[in-house]
Design a protein around this motif. Structure first.
Motif, PDB file in Angstrom:
ATOM      1  N   LEU A 198       0.369  -1.760   0.348  1.00 33.31           N
ATOM      2  CA  LEU A 198       0.070   0.145  -0.272  1.00 33.31           C
ATOM      3  C   LEU A 198       0.864   0.873  -0.070  1.00 33.31           C
ATOM      4  N   ASP A 199       0.590   1.764  -0.704  1.00 36.32           N
ATOM      5  CA  ASP A 199       1.357   3.457  -0.915  1.00 36.32           C
ATOM      6  C   ASP A 199       0.261   4.728  -0.772  1.00 36.32           C
ATOM      7  N   ILE A 200       1.137   5.327  -0.147  1.00 37.55           N
ATOM      8  CA  ILE A 200       0.968   7.022   0.901  1.00 37.55           C
ATOM      9  C   ILE A 200      -0.607   6.834   0.576  1.00 37.55           C
ATOM     10  N   VAL A 272       6.149  17.841   3.895  1.00 35.43           N
ATOM     11  CA  VAL A 272       5.903  16.879   3.152  1.00 35.43           C
ATOM     12  C   VAL A 272       4.670  16.742   3.090  1.00 35.43           C
ATOM     13  N   TRP A 273       4.301  15.358   3.265  1.00 31.64           N
ATOM     14  CA  TRP A 273       2.791  14.579   2.344  1.00 31.64           C
ATOM     15  C   TRP A 273       1.713  15.100   2.587  1.00 31.64           C
ATOM     16  N   PRO A 274       1.863  15.387   4.370  1.00 34.98           N
ATOM     17  CA  PRO A 274       0.440  15.544   4.868  1.00 34.98           C
ATOM     18  C   PRO A 274       1.086  17.139   4.990  1.00 34.98           C
ATOM     19  N   ASN A 308       9.344   1.782   4.650  1.00 32.95           N
ATOM     20  CA  ASN A 308       9.634   3.205   5.491  1.00 32.95           C
ATOM     21  C   ASN A 308      10.083   3.892   4.090  1.00 32.95           C
ATOM     22  N   ASP A 309       9.486   5.165   4.114  1.00 31.82           N
ATOM     23  CA  ASP A 309       9.932   6.355   3.064  1.00 31.82           C
ATOM     24  C   ASP A 309      10.239   8.014   3.553  1.00 31.82           C
ATOM     25  N   MET A 310      10.669   8.414   2.947  1.00 31.79           N
ATOM     26  CA  MET A 310      11.196   9.823   3.129  1.00 31.79           C
ATOM     27  C   MET A 310      12.307   9.968   4.286  1.00 31.79           C
ATOM     28  N   SER A 405      13.658   0.031   3.952  1.00 32.06           N
ATOM     29  CA  SER A 405      13.848   2.039   4.491  1.00 32.06           C
ATOM     30  C   SER A 405      14.630   2.337   3.373  1.00 32.06           C
ATOM     31  N   ARG A 406      14.065   3.486   2.703  1.00 33.32           N
ATOM     32  CA  ARG A 406      14.950   3.710   1.421  1.00 33.32           C
ATOM     33  C   ARG A 406      15.778   4.447   1.874  1.00 33.32           C
ATOM     34  N   SER A 407      15.877   4.947   3.373  1.00 25.19           N
ATOM     35  CA  SER A 407      17.772   5.749   3.256  1.00 25.19           C
ATOM     36  C   SER A 407      17.875   5.174   4.450  1.00 25.19           C
ATOM     37  N   GLY A 421      15.228   2.094  -4.026  1.00 28.77           N
ATOM     38  CA  GLY A 421      15.019   3.889  -4.134  1.00 28.77           C
ATOM     39  C   GLY A 421      14.183   4.479  -6.394  1.00 28.77           C
ATOM     40  N   ASP A 422      14.078   4.811  -6.198  1.00 29.80           N
ATOM     41  CA  ASP A 422      13.540   5.648  -7.720  1.00 29.80           C
ATOM     42  C   ASP A 422      14.261   6.010  -8.333  1.00 29.80           C
ATOM     43  N   ASN A 423      14.181   4.814  -9.177  1.00 30.43           N
ATOM     44  CA  ASN A 423      14.512   4.501 -10.424  1.00 30.43           C
ATOM     45  C   ASN A 423      13.816   4.755 -11.956  1.00 30.43           C
ATOM     46  N   ASN A 479       7.759  -5.312  -8.639  1.00 32.15           N
ATOM     47  CA  ASN A 479       7.978  -4.681  -9.037  1.00 32.15           C
ATOM     48  C   ASN A 479       7.246  -3.334  -8.670  1.00 32.15           C
ATOM     49  N   HIS A 480       7.385  -2.221  -8.785  1.00 26.24           N
ATOM     50  CA  HIS A 480       6.979  -0.925  -8.509  1.00 26.24           C
ATOM     51  C   HIS A 480       7.093   0.371  -9.504  1.00 26.24           C
ATOM     52  N   SER A 481       5.931   1.260  -9.347  1.00 18.58           N
ATOM     53  CA  SER A 481       6.205   2.065 -10.692  1.00 18.58           C
ATOM     54  C   SER A 481       5.459   3.371  -9.740  1.00 18.58           C
TER      55      SER A 481
HETATM   56  O1  MIG Z   1       7.418  11.785  -2.668  1.00 23.94           O
HETATM   57  O2  MIG Z   1       5.202   7.755  -1.396  1.00 23.94           O
HETATM   58  O3  MIG Z   1      10.641   5.768  -3.022  1.00 23.94           O
HETATM   59  O4  MIG Z   1       8.629   4.198  -3.564  1.00 23.94           O
HETATM   60  O5  MIG Z   1       6.172   5.298  -3.867  1.00 23.94           O
HETATM   61  C1  MIG Z   1       7.821  10.609  -3.136  1.00 23.94           C
HETATM   62  C2  MIG Z   1       4.985   8.285  -3.037  1.00 23.94           C
HETATM   63  C3  MIG Z   1       7.656   9.546  -1.896  1.00 23.94           C
HETATM   64  C4  MIG Z   1       9.146   8.157  -2.998  1.00 23.94           C
HETATM   65  C5  MIG Z   1       9.255   6.459  -2.505  1.00 23.94           C
HETATM   66  C6  MIG Z   1       8.413   5.837  -3.846  1.00 23.94           C
HETATM   67  C7  MIG Z   1       7.481   6.158  -3.491  1.00 23.94           C
HETATM   68  C8  MIG Z   1       6.915   7.077  -3.159  1.00 23.94           C
HETATM   69  N1  MIG Z   1       7.513   8.101  -2.190  1.00 23.94           N
END
Ligand code: MIG
Length: 679
Positions: A198-200, A272-274, A308-310, A405-407, A421-423, A479-481
């Motif tokens: 599940l993404d954000i 950030v997102w919120p 865990n992202d961002m 995790s990303r970082s 990460g975001d390839n 698989n992610h996009s």
């Molecule tokens: O600002 O959650 O690397 O995998 O889909 C983008 C949305 C935030 C970055 C992550 C990516 C994810 C995306 N996130």
């Protein structure tokens, strides 16, 4: 042997698990230049020196010839000109016929690595703050140096067995319906699947630890329903917590004083997102425990995996930064903007994200020690992984959970995996995916993989299929996009059956891959290695940038070029070529040491097994890792007189010790061996 030297006043990082005595003076062979506060370590690079390491970063397997920068960034362009991605992995190995040694800079601030870029024959490593422990690691071979180093930094994180299954993800998935659709499309076609992310979008207004109850009316019910189909739900969690008292996590964090602050003691905020958010002080034990406890309701709902992202942390803008940009806009509003002014206006908004100034404007409480963020910037994602895994283990200490995790920073490899990460949906990034694997392994990150098919831009069907042909070997196979890119689930493409067949190969290989992963984890070893590690005296092997050693028995050489019907492969010794189309469809051919043109049609993945070795395959088709348990194994190898393979197995769920079982060709009658002479 490991020698430790200290410069300035190193801050605690918890990267290492052993406290080594500090040696006086400077290490032999390195010239140390102080340029306060910076310290530079310099060395002449010989013509035949190879440089490996630095974990997750751009460019080749041999890192020589570029300037890299340890400074964790939300970097959306993984192009050759970049210097930093999401992780700071300050370990490298230098090796030639004459010498082999490793360097680890335990320095959580900014470090630059000029590895023969400014001058071909010179290496300059600069710690910008000058506070660090420098470890010099010697050993007979690069693999031995890595092994020593891994002993210093502690054992790698162990994911559960199901985390090696195929995972489908997409930015945009946010509802129960999305989950049901994805599962239905896979299961109805017999495409194996073990997890869906599940993404954000699942969150209520991007608020961590909430979910939109219109989209997901019954989270425990959804999780249970998915588990009844042997599929795990993997939600995303972001680093920022909304700066809004109506948000329970936010309100609680303010009350319990767990967020980072500015110099004047007020809470640091950035968007950030919120929207404007607070940031947990992951460098503080109490705050980490608090953050880890926030996962509990979702764990109680049955969830056993997160991403865990961002957590670089990525910052879209701070109110102060935005105000300054508005001031520039106000000043220039209505003017006829000549070049400089136009540029000034553009860049004042364009440079708001993840700015240095913002990273210099808040502080951490390192359990009593107040430290400005930029001095310890690279520890932030590590702290988040640690908070999460400790929180999961507080919930159930015996269970292995999925976490990537990303970082990260070295040390984080004990708590979680990382994704790359975001390839982009670029052929160059398929190759980059391969190139990052050995360097991440060197730094302890064994559970890793990239977004298969590419995150940004639109994937073509041949790219996705070729990428799956590499992805079947990576521990994290996801698989992610990105949002707004072309739909990238396997079933969206006309050649989905080929893709499905390749995914079945992954499952057939899993007993072997898991066994090799666990051996690498238990023995502080590498699952993926540059060919140079195994064939140090072979000049061609030392320069090979698009093939890897996998486990103790294999080599991989994926096709990374569009429209190619095969590729040139270098065999550093006699090997058995296994051309794989599906779990039950392959052919084998013994090949002699040397270069070969190896035909590989679009739907054929390549694997090479060393002469004298055998590897196990699971016989039979399965929908998920659960079904694998019932399948008998057979062996594939060059000749039936081979010694056999020692398989590691365990329950795949707890930390209970597993056991070893020797598989011998004569016991497994369905085994496949080469026929005819090697060519
Ligand atoms: O600002 O959650 O690397 O995998 O889909 C983008 C949305 C935030 C970055 C992550 C990516 C994810 C995306 N996130």
């Amino acid at each position: 042997m490991i020698q430790r030297y200290v410069y300035g006043h190193p801050l605690p990082t918890d990267a290492v698990v052993r406290d080594l005595p500090v040696l006086p003076g400077d290490p032999d062979g390195l010239t140390v230049t102080q340029n306060a506060p910076a310290v530079t370590f310099s060395m002449k690079l010989e013509e035949d020196d190879l440089v490996f390491g630095l974990g997750e970063t751009i460019r080749g397997i041999n890192k020589r010839g570029h300037i890299y920068r340890s400074w964790n960034l939300d970097e959306v362009m993984h192009t050759e000109d970049r210097q930093s991605l999401y992780g700071a992995h300050n370990f490298l190995v230098i090796t030639s016929g004459k010498r082999t040694f490793g360097l680890f800079l335990d320095d959580p601030g900014e470090v630059t690595w000029d590895l023969g870029a400014t001058r071909l024959d010179r290496m300059d490593i600069t710690s910008c703050n000058g506070n660090l422990s420098l470890y010099v690691i010697t050993g007979r071979t690069p693999r031995a140096v890595c092994h020593e180093f891994r002993g210093l930094i502690g054992s790698s994180y162990l994911p559960p067995y199901w985390a090696f299954g195929y995972i489908q993800s997409r930015w945009g998935y946010g509802s129960s319906e999305d989950m049901h659709n994805v599962i239905h499309e896979h299961r109805s076609r017999g495409i194996p699947l073990d997890g869906v992310c599940l993404d954000i979008d699942y969150m209520d207004h991007y608020r961590d630890f909430t979910w939109d109850t219109d989209k997901i009316p019954d989270l425990p019910g959804l999780v249970a329903d998915m588990r009844s189909q042997d599929i795990h739900l993997i939600p995303i969690i972001d680093a920022g917590i909304p700066a809004d008292p109506s948000d329970p996590a936010s309100e609680d964090g303010v009350r319990q004083d767990t967020f980072v602050k500015r110099e004047d003691g007020t809470l640091f905020r950035a968007a950030v997102w919120p929207g404007l958010s607070y940031f947990t002080d992951y460098l503080n034990t109490r705050a980490r425990t608090w953050f880890g406890s926030l996962y509990r309701p979702m764990l109680e709902a049955g969830i056993d995996g997160f991403w865990n992202d961002m957590n670089e942390p990525s910052l879209f803008y701070s109110p102060e930064g935005m105000q300054a940009a508005y001031a520039v806009a106000d000043e220039l509003r209505g003017k006829n903007l000549a070049n400089d002014d136009n540029w000034k206006l553009q860049s004042s908004f364009g440079s708001l994200a993840s700015s240095r100034k913002d990273y210099q404007s808040f502080y951490h409480d390192l359990d009593g020690l107040r430290v400005r963020h930029d001095k310890v910037h690279n520890l932030y994602g590590f702290g988040m992984s640690r908070a999460t895994m400790d929180g999961m283990h507080a919930f159930d200490p015996d269970r292995r959970f999925l976490l990537f995790s990303r970082s990260s920073y070295i040390g984080a490899h004990r708590y979680a995996g990382v994704w790359q990460g975001d390839n982009r949906s670029w052929w160059a990034h398929l190759k980059l995916n391969l190139q990052m694997l050995p360097s991440l392994n060197m730094c302890g990150f064994l559970y890793t993989g990239a977004d298969i098919g590419g995150f940004g831009n639109d994937a073509t069907e041949d790219l996705l299929l070729r990428w799956l042909e590499l992805g079947i070997f990576t521990p994290l196979m996801r698989n992610h996009s990105a949002l707004h890119t072309r739909d990238q689930e396997v079933y969206r493409f006309s050649i989905w059956e080929h893709m499905k067949n390749i995914i079945t190969v992954r499952y057939a290989l899993l007993p072997y891959l898991y066994s090799e992963f666990m051996k690498a984890a238990r023995e502080d070893d590498l699952m993926f290695r540059p060919l140079a590690f195994d064939y140090p005296h072979d000049e061609i092997a030392c320069q090979t940038e698009d093939q890897l050693m996998l486990g103790n028995e294999c080599m991989i050489a994926p096709v990374c070029q569009q429209n190619a019907t095969g590729r040139i492969v270098y065999l550093p010794e006699d090997m058995l070529l296994v051309r794989l189309r599906a779990y039950n469809d392959m052919d084998v051919e013994p090949l002699k040491k040397g270069h070969h043109w190896v035909p590989a049609r679009l739907h054929e993945a390549l694997l090479f097994i060393r002469r004298g070795c055998v590897i196990p395959f699971a016989a039979g088709k399965t929908e998920s890792t659960v079904g694998l348990k019932d399948h008998p194994l057979y062996l594939i190898g060059w000749d039936p007189q081979a010694e056999g393979y020692t398989l590691y197995e365990d329950d795949g769920i707890t930390y209970r010790e597993g056991s070893f079982r020797v598989l011998i060709p004569s016991d497994l009658p369905d085994s496949v061996f080469a026929e005819g002479e090697a060519t």
